[in-house]
Write a protein that holds these residues in place. Structure first.
Motif, PDB file in Angstrom:
ATOM      1  N   TRP A 214      -2.233   7.110   5.396  1.00 61.10           N
ATOM      2  CA  TRP A 214      -0.765   7.103   5.474  1.00 61.10           C
ATOM      3  C   TRP A 214      -0.177   8.467   5.827  1.00 61.10           C
ATOM      4  O   TRP A 214       1.034   8.603   5.980  1.00 61.10           O
ATOM      5  CB  TRP A 214      -0.163   6.591   4.162  1.00 61.10           C
ATOM      6  CG  TRP A 214      -0.548   7.370   2.942  1.00 61.10           C
ATOM      7  CD1 TRP A 214      -1.688   7.222   2.192  1.00 61.10           C
ATOM      8  CD2 TRP A 214       0.202   8.406   2.318  1.00 61.10           C
ATOM      9  NE1 TRP A 214      -1.706   8.115   1.140  1.00 61.10           N
ATOM     10  CE2 TRP A 214      -0.545   8.847   1.194  1.00 61.10           C
ATOM     11  CE3 TRP A 214       1.427   8.999   2.587  1.00 61.10           C
ATOM     12  CZ2 TRP A 214      -0.110   9.866   0.346  1.00 61.10           C
ATOM     13  CZ3 TRP A 214       1.872  10.018   1.744  1.00 61.10           C
ATOM     14  CH2 TRP A 214       1.103  10.432   0.641  1.00 61.10           C
TER      15      TRP A 214
ATOM     16  N   GLU B 296       2.247  -1.584   5.177  1.00 62.01           N
ATOM     17  CA  GLU B 296       2.861  -2.061   6.409  1.00 62.01           C
ATOM     18  C   GLU B 296       4.327  -2.434   6.181  1.00 62.01           C
ATOM     19  O   GLU B 296       5.191  -2.182   7.031  1.00 62.01           O
ATOM     20  CB  GLU B 296       2.076  -3.259   6.948  1.00 62.01           C
ATOM     21  CG  GLU B 296       0.722  -2.863   7.521  1.00 62.01           C
ATOM     22  CD  GLU B 296      -0.092  -4.057   7.967  1.00 62.01           C
ATOM     23  OE1 GLU B 296       0.357  -5.207   7.752  1.00 62.01           O
ATOM     24  OE2 GLU B 296      -1.175  -3.841   8.522  1.00 62.01           O
TER      25      GLU B 296
ATOM     26  N   PHE C 189       6.385   0.760   6.041  1.00 68.05           N
ATOM     27  CA  PHE C 189       6.616   1.296   7.383  1.00 68.05           C
ATOM     28  C   PHE C 189       7.690   0.478   8.089  1.00 68.05           C
ATOM     29  O   PHE C 189       8.604   1.034   8.706  1.00 68.05           O
ATOM     30  CB  PHE C 189       5.315   1.282   8.196  1.00 68.05           C
ATOM     31  CG  PHE C 189       4.445   2.489   8.004  1.00 68.05           C
ATOM     32  CD1 PHE C 189       4.297   3.424   9.017  1.00 68.05           C
ATOM     33  CD2 PHE C 189       3.767   2.698   6.814  1.00 68.05           C
ATOM     34  CE1 PHE C 189       3.486   4.540   8.850  1.00 68.05           C
ATOM     35  CE2 PHE C 189       2.951   3.801   6.634  1.00 68.05           C
ATOM     36  CZ  PHE C 189       2.811   4.734   7.653  1.00 68.05           C
TER      37      PHE C 189
ATOM     38  N   TYR D  15       8.900   4.228   4.252  1.00 75.04           N
ATOM     39  CA  TYR D  15       7.884   5.273   4.447  1.00 75.04           C
ATOM     40  C   TYR D  15       8.516   6.533   5.036  1.00 75.04           C
ATOM     41  O   TYR D  15       8.346   7.637   4.504  1.00 75.04           O
ATOM     42  CB  TYR D  15       6.779   4.761   5.363  1.00 75.04           C
ATOM     43  CG  TYR D  15       5.827   5.826   5.866  1.00 75.04           C
ATOM     44  CD1 TYR D  15       4.807   6.319   5.060  1.00 75.04           C
ATOM     45  CD2 TYR D  15       5.962   6.348   7.155  1.00 75.04           C
ATOM     46  CE1 TYR D  15       3.939   7.298   5.520  1.00 75.04           C
ATOM     47  CE2 TYR D  15       5.097   7.322   7.625  1.00 75.04           C
ATOM     48  CZ  TYR D  15       4.081   7.796   6.806  1.00 75.04           C
ATOM     49  OH  TYR D  15       3.234   8.782   7.267  1.00 75.04           O
TER      50      TYR D  15
ATOM     51  N   THR E 152       3.463  12.719   9.456  1.00 71.94           N
ATOM     52  CA  THR E 152       3.462  11.266   9.342  1.00 71.94           C
ATOM     53  C   THR E 152       2.486  10.645  10.341  1.00 71.94           C
ATOM     54  O   THR E 152       2.025  11.302  11.283  1.00 71.94           O
ATOM     55  CB  THR E 152       4.864  10.693   9.609  1.00 71.94           C
ATOM     56  OG1 THR E 152       5.270  11.067  10.924  1.00 71.94           O
ATOM     57  CG2 THR E 152       5.877  11.224   8.594  1.00 71.94           C
TER      58      THR E 152
ATOM     59  N   ALA F 152       1.552   4.300  11.957  1.00 73.80           N
ATOM     60  CA  ALA F 152       1.292   3.050  11.231  1.00 73.80           C
ATOM     61  C   ALA F 152       0.149   3.311  10.262  1.00 73.80           C
ATOM     62  O   ALA F 152      -0.695   4.179  10.500  1.00 73.80           O
ATOM     63  CB  ALA F 152       0.909   1.937  12.211  1.00 73.80           C
TER      64      ALA F 152
END
Length: 307
Positions: free
Chosen positions: A145, A274, A277, A282, A295, A298
């Motif tokens: 992540w 997910e 995101f 996120y 970052t 995904a």
């Protein structure tokens, strides 16, 4: 397989707090052993989400995910009363929301305690920061992540404005951390360029590395870029930092949440990330902590294992 999504709908729960890999990378801590550690938890959410049904039966029925966490700002800052703040606290709260469970954090005193404790089923997850490798993924599922480079924190006013000025000097790092190999790469660069190798001083945790710098035992403290951002922003009058370059052997390491493969929890946490995101949560958390430049586009499932 690099990416293994699990489909499912969304969140319906109340915020939580928690924290979350193999034995050769990560971070240190300064609190007790796993059996006598401080713990932090929150009440169970009021509702349940569709993603709750993707959890392994044992965790779904218990309604809690147990995270191990050591003291490693800005990921986890453990107060004297046992309360925990930081990036992990925010992410575990968000994960608890979308999965419809509460999360519980047990503060352990070292990275090996967290990893061995997961394999012994004392904890369900650990959020590092831990580098992703294919070797570790033989025992753990990973969810990448964020990424990171290595930075070196030095006293404000010190005559160091670039990483190569650390050649021939002493650098304190957390033993077995993601920074250890990066420092070795920097030292090799120094040797190739005839500037003298770097002496590595391995210590238990980030606080110990900073103390080594304060006492003059080391000229710099090596840590992840995120940790360096936190230290220098919180203590701008005391510290500054320099960041290792690709020419000096730096790589953008993938950092991940780890869970034991045997638990079956990985796909559910991948699906939860997910959702974070997709919803923008996120990006919101990463921006809050000043980490937008590390970052990932995904979350990646088992990114260290060749597809």
């Amino acid at each position: 397989m690099r990416h293994h999504p699990v489909t499912g709908a969304r969140r319906l729960a109340v915020a939580v707090i928690g924290l979350t890999a193999l034995l050769l990378s990560g971070c240190g801590a300064n609190v007790g052993d796993p059996d006598s550690a401080t713990s932090a938890d929150t009440p169970a959410p009021a509702g349940a989400s569709a993603l709750h049904d993707t959890l392994p039966d044992a965790i779904g029925q218990a309604g809690v995910i147990r995270f191990a966490g050591d003291s490693h700002p800005p990921y986890r800052t453990v107060a004297p009363d046992g309360s925990i703040t930081g990036i992990d606290a925010d992410f575990q709260a968000a994960l608890g929301e979308v999965l419809g469970v509460r999360t519980e954090t047990v503060v352990v005193d070292s990275l090996p305690a967290a990893l061995q404790g997961m394999l012994a089923n004392r904890y369900d997850a650990f959020n590092g920061p831990v580098k992703v490798t294919a070797e570790r993924e033989k025992q753990f599922d990973t969810i990448t992540w964020m990424t990171t480079r290595t930075s070196y924190v030095i006293p404000a006013g010190a005559p160091v404005t670039a990483t190569d000025q650390l050649c021939g000097e002493r650098v304190a790092i957390v033993t077995a951390s993601v920074v250890e190999q990066q420092l070795a790469n920097l030292s090799a660069y120094c040797e190739r360029t005839g500037k003298g190798t770097i002496e590595s001083i391995g210590l238990a945790d980030t606080n110990a590395t900073l103390l080594a710098v304060q006492s003059g035992r080391a000229e710099a403290a090596g840590m992840t870029q995120a940790a360096a951002i936190d230290v220098t922003s919180q203590q701008a009058d005391t510290y500054t930092s320099v960041t290792q370059t690709e020419e000096q052997g730096a790589t953008a390491d993938k950092l991940a949440l780890y869970v034991p493969k045997s638990s079956g929890l990985g796909p559910a946490l991948q699906a939860a990330f997910e959702e974070l995101f997709a919803s923008g949560r996120y990006a919101e958390i990463m921006q809050k902590w000043g980490l937008s430049d590390v970052t990932v586009p995904a979350p990646e499932y088992n990114a260290g294992t060749p597809a």
